[in-house]
Design a protein around this motif. Structure first.
Motif, PDB file in Angstrom:
ATOM      1  N   TYR A 158       0.872  -1.181   0.000  1.00 17.37           N
ATOM      2  CA  TYR A 158       0.000   0.000   0.000  1.00 17.37           C
ATOM      3  C   TYR A 158       0.902   1.222   0.000  1.00 17.37           C
ATOM      4  O   TYR A 158       2.121   1.088  -0.170  1.00 17.37           O
ATOM      5  N   ALA A 159       0.323   2.400   0.127  1.00 21.70           N
ATOM      6  CA  ALA A 159       1.092   3.628  -0.131  1.00 21.70           C
ATOM      7  C   ALA A 159       2.349   3.757   0.724  1.00 21.70           C
ATOM      8  O   ALA A 159       3.351   4.294   0.263  1.00 21.70           O
ATOM      9  N   ALA A 160       2.308   3.269   1.965  1.00 20.24           N
ATOM     10  CA  ALA A 160       3.456   3.441   2.849  1.00 20.24           C
ATOM     11  C   ALA A 160       4.552   2.410   2.609  1.00 20.24           C
ATOM     12  O   ALA A 160       5.642   2.517   3.175  1.00 20.24           O
ATOM     13  N   ALA A 161       4.288   1.408   1.788  1.00 21.05           N
ATOM     14  CA  ALA A 161       5.280   0.372   1.503  1.00 21.05           C
ATOM     15  C   ALA A 161       6.224   0.845   0.400  1.00 21.05           C
ATOM     16  O   ALA A 161       5.847   1.674  -0.433  1.00 21.05           O
ATOM     17  N   PRO A 162       7.444   0.318   0.353  1.00 20.58           N
ATOM     18  CA  PRO A 162       8.371   0.709  -0.717  1.00 20.58           C
ATOM     19  C   PRO A 162       7.851   0.303  -2.092  1.00 20.58           C
ATOM     20  O   PRO A 162       7.106  -0.670  -2.230  1.00 20.58           O
ATOM     21  N   ALA A 163       8.265   1.045  -3.086  1.00 20.27           N
ATOM     22  CA  ALA A 163       7.884   0.724  -4.462  1.00 20.27           C
ATOM     23  C   ALA A 163       8.514  -0.592  -4.902  1.00 20.27           C
ATOM     24  O   ALA A 163       9.548  -1.009  -4.373  1.00 20.27           O
ATOM     25  N   HIS A 164       7.884  -1.250  -5.874  1.00 19.12           N
ATOM     26  CA  HIS A 164       8.427  -2.500  -6.399  1.00 19.12           C
ATOM     27  C   HIS A 164       9.850  -2.321  -6.926  1.00 19.12           C
ATOM     28  O   HIS A 164      10.646  -3.256  -6.916  1.00 19.12           O
ATOM     29  N   THR A 165      10.152  -1.121  -7.403  1.00 17.04           N
ATOM     30  CA  THR A 165      11.451  -0.864  -8.027  1.00 17.04           C
ATOM     31  C   THR A 165      12.515  -0.393  -7.034  1.00 17.04           C
ATOM     32  O   THR A 165      13.624  -0.083  -7.448  1.00 17.04           O
ATOM     33  N   ASP A 166      12.190  -0.353  -5.739  1.00 19.72           N
ATOM     34  CA  ASP A 166      13.142   0.142  -4.742  1.00 19.72           C
ATOM     35  C   ASP A 166      14.353  -0.790  -4.680  1.00 19.72           C
ATOM     36  O   ASP A 166      14.245  -1.955  -4.287  1.00 19.72           O
ATOM     37  N   ALA A 167      15.523  -0.251  -5.056  1.00 20.85           N
ATOM     38  CA  ALA A 167      16.736  -1.071  -5.163  1.00 20.85           C
ATOM     39  C   ALA A 167      17.291  -1.508  -3.820  1.00 20.85           C
ATOM     40  O   ALA A 167      18.187  -2.354  -3.765  1.00 20.85           O
ATOM     41  N   ARG A 168      16.754  -0.965  -2.733  1.00 22.13           N
ATOM     42  CA  ARG A 168      17.280  -1.342  -1.415  1.00 22.13           C
ATOM     43  C   ARG A 168      16.852  -2.741  -0.990  1.00 22.13           C
ATOM     44  O   ARG A 168      17.444  -3.325  -0.078  1.00 22.13           O
ATOM     45  N   TYR A 169      15.836  -3.297  -1.654  1.00 21.89           N
ATOM     46  CA  TYR A 169      15.252  -4.548  -1.189  1.00 21.89           C
ATOM     47  C   TYR A 169      15.118  -5.567  -2.311  1.00 21.89           C
ATOM     48  O   TYR A 169      14.907  -5.209  -3.472  1.00 21.89           O
ATOM     49  N   HIS A 280      -2.152  -7.484  -1.497  1.00 28.32           N
ATOM     50  CA  HIS A 280      -1.011  -8.235  -2.019  1.00 28.32           C
ATOM     51  C   HIS A 280       0.057  -8.339  -0.919  1.00 28.32           C
ATOM     52  O   HIS A 280       0.632  -7.335  -0.491  1.00 28.32           O
ATOM     53  N   VAL A 281       0.299  -9.568  -0.463  1.00 36.37           N
ATOM     54  CA  VAL A 281       1.233  -9.824   0.629  1.00 36.37           C
ATOM     55  C   VAL A 281       2.582 -10.226   0.044  1.00 36.37           C
ATOM     56  O   VAL A 281       2.647 -11.084  -0.853  1.00 36.37           O
ATOM     57  N   PHE A 282       3.651  -9.605   0.528  1.00 31.82           N
ATOM     58  CA  PHE A 282       4.976  -9.903   0.010  1.00 31.82           C
ATOM     59  C   PHE A 282       5.989  -9.969   1.150  1.00 31.82           C
ATOM     60  O   PHE A 282       5.739  -9.487   2.261  1.00 31.82           O
ATOM     61  N   ALA A 283       7.111 -10.591   0.872  1.00 29.44           N
ATOM     62  CA  ALA A 283       8.243 -10.603   1.797  1.00 29.44           C
ATOM     63  C   ALA A 283       9.374  -9.798   1.169  1.00 29.44           C
ATOM     64  O   ALA A 283       9.499  -9.740  -0.065  1.00 29.44           O
ATOM     65  N   ALA A 284      10.190  -9.176   2.002  1.00 26.93           N
ATOM     66  CA  ALA A 284      11.329  -8.409   1.502  1.00 26.93           C
ATOM     67  C   ALA A 284      12.509  -8.579   2.435  1.00 26.93           C
ATOM     68  O   ALA A 284      12.347  -8.748   3.657  1.00 26.93           O
ATOM     69  N   VAL A 285      13.691  -8.547   1.854  1.00 28.24           N
ATOM     70  CA  VAL A 285      14.935  -8.548   2.623  1.00 28.24           C
ATOM     71  C   VAL A 285      15.831  -7.457   2.052  1.00 28.24           C
ATOM     72  O   VAL A 285      15.583  -6.941   0.962  1.00 28.24           O
ATOM     73  N   ARG A 286      16.856  -7.095   2.791  1.00 23.93           N
ATOM     74  CA  ARG A 286      17.821  -6.143   2.252  1.00 23.93           C
ATOM     75  C   ARG A 286      18.453  -6.753   0.998  1.00 23.93           C
ATOM     76  O   ARG A 286      18.783  -7.944   0.972  1.00 23.93           O
ATOM     77  N   ALA A 287      18.597  -5.948  -0.038  1.00 20.98           N
ATOM     78  CA  ALA A 287      19.132  -6.451  -1.303  1.00 20.98           C
ATOM     79  C   ALA A 287      20.466  -7.140  -1.069  1.00 20.98           C
ATOM     80  O   ALA A 287      21.379  -6.583  -0.444  1.00 20.98           O
ATOM     81  N   GLY A 288      20.581  -8.369  -1.539  1.00 17.63           N
ATOM     82  CA  GLY A 288      21.790  -9.165  -1.353  1.00 17.63           C
ATOM     83  C   GLY A 288      21.674 -10.170  -0.237  1.00 17.63           C
ATOM     84  O   GLY A 288      22.376 -11.186  -0.226  1.00 17.63           O
ATOM     85  N   ALA A 289      20.766  -9.931   0.730  1.00 14.16           N
ATOM     86  CA  ALA A 289      20.642 -10.825   1.881  1.00 14.16           C
ATOM     87  C   ALA A 289      20.017 -12.160   1.521  1.00 14.16           C
ATOM     88  O   ALA A 289      20.156 -13.139   2.253  1.00 14.16           O
ATOM     89  N   GLU A 290      19.328 -12.212   0.371  1.00 12.75           N
ATOM     90  CA  GLU A 290      18.685 -13.464  -0.026  1.00 12.75           C
ATOM     91  C   GLU A 290      19.701 -14.575  -0.302  1.00 12.75           C
ATOM     92  O   GLU A 290      19.346 -15.752  -0.376  1.00 12.75           O
TER      93      GLU A 290
END
Length: 321
Positions: A158-169, A280-290
């Motif tokens: 939703y609006a407060a969540a990072p964008a799909h394109t946010d490179a940090r995650y 839409h439920v999603f999981a995120a990690v810091r980019a590279g942590a996966e």
């Protein structure tokens, strides 16, 4: 500003402050999120500006805004943070993982409907790993993820969540969660299976705070149906919301992830006519942590559990990245 010296170096902690300022948009909100004073945040940004030899903020009325140089630096900061996460993952992989601890930050409905199955399975798959859960939601959830207080974030878009394109995650889609309509057992529509959401425009509504996921999503769903809800009760707790519906205090949107909360209540649960409202439920990690073997196992189990019909319920749709 002076030219950048050949011994160019940057304090990574100050980059974290700058990244948070980008997210929060003001010194005061950044300070609150990082548990600092606005003066300390300002000092950290000023020190970083001296390090890189470029202005990073400029006045914008009573506040500040990021400069073009700051945005250039932030693009590199995201890459640096991702590379450090990859280095950490490679080191963990060298020892084959299987030990340590993982903290999962999750929205309340995910804790109710998704994490119990995940944690049971991970207890068998990672018996030597400590698993902690923190209830949180954007933007605070992603501040905690950035700082390392949380290793895996489970959230709703939703609006407060990072964008799909946010490179940090690195982001992993889990499922789409159908939202039903809960009405008191004696409601005029209680005998119907499917109803147009707009038929409830004149009812009293029970909806969460506008800044929360619970409230923001419900408001947007009602707006899409063509009306502004008459909100009588502002409640973010799913159990409290179900109790108020049962007491005849209004109607509410309830996701199927939390169906256990209202299954045994004296309420009628209706399906919205046409295309039902979805989260839409999603999981995120810091980019590279996966790349970390333990984090990878946690993400894998989240997807496996989200795929199970017993978790997603009738009408919920698991997604695959």
């Amino acid at each position: 500003m002076e030219q950048v010296s050949e011994s160019f170096t940057v304090d990574l902690r100050r980059l974290t402050v700058l990244r948070e300022l980008r997210r929060r948009g003001s010194l005061a909100r950044t300070a609150e999120a990082l548990h600092l004073t606005p003066s300390a945040v300002s000092q950290q940004i000023a020190a970083l500006a001296r390090e890189v030899g470029a202005p990073l903020t400029e006045k914008d009325g009573r506040g500040v805004r990021l400069t073009g140089q700051a945005r250039v630096l932030l693009a590199h900061a995201d890459l640096i943070a991702a590379q450090l996460e990859r280095a950490r993952a490679d080191l963990a992989g060298y020892g084959e993982g299987g030990r340590g601890s993982v903290t999962i930050g999750c929205l309340s409905s995910g804790i109710l409907g998704l994490l119990p199955g995940v944690l049971r399975a991970l207890g068998e798959r990672l018996p030597e790993v400590r698993l902690d859960v923190v209830e949180s939601q954007p933007p605070d959830l992603f501040t905690a993820l950035d700082s390392g207080q949380v290793d895996v974030a489970v959230a709703v878009h939703y609006a407060a969540a990072p964008a799909h394109t946010d490179a940090r995650y690195s982001r992993f889609e889990l499922l789409t969660d159908v939202m039903d309509i809960a009405v008191p057992a004696g409601h005029r529509l209680a005998g119907r299976d499917r109803v147009p959401l707009r038929e409830l425009a004149s009812d009293a509504w029970i909806i969460g705070d506008a800044r929360s996921c619970v409230g923001a999503v419900a408001r947007s769903v009602c707006a899409a149906a063509g009306f502004t809800p008459d909100i009588r009760h502002a409640v973010d707790d799913w159990g409290a919301l179900a109790a108020l519906v049962e007491a005849g205090q209004g109607v509410a949107l309830v996701p199927r992830l939390v169906r256990a909360v209202y299954t045994h209540r004296d309420v009628a649960v209706l399906t919205a006519e046409g295309e039902p409202p979805l989260r839409h439920v999603f999981a995120a990690v810091r980019a590279g942590a996966e790349g970390d073997p333990v984090i990878r196992t946690v993400l894998d189990q989240l997807r496996l559990t989200a795929d199970k019909p017993t978790t997603t319920g009738p009408g919920n749709h698991p997604l695959h990245p």
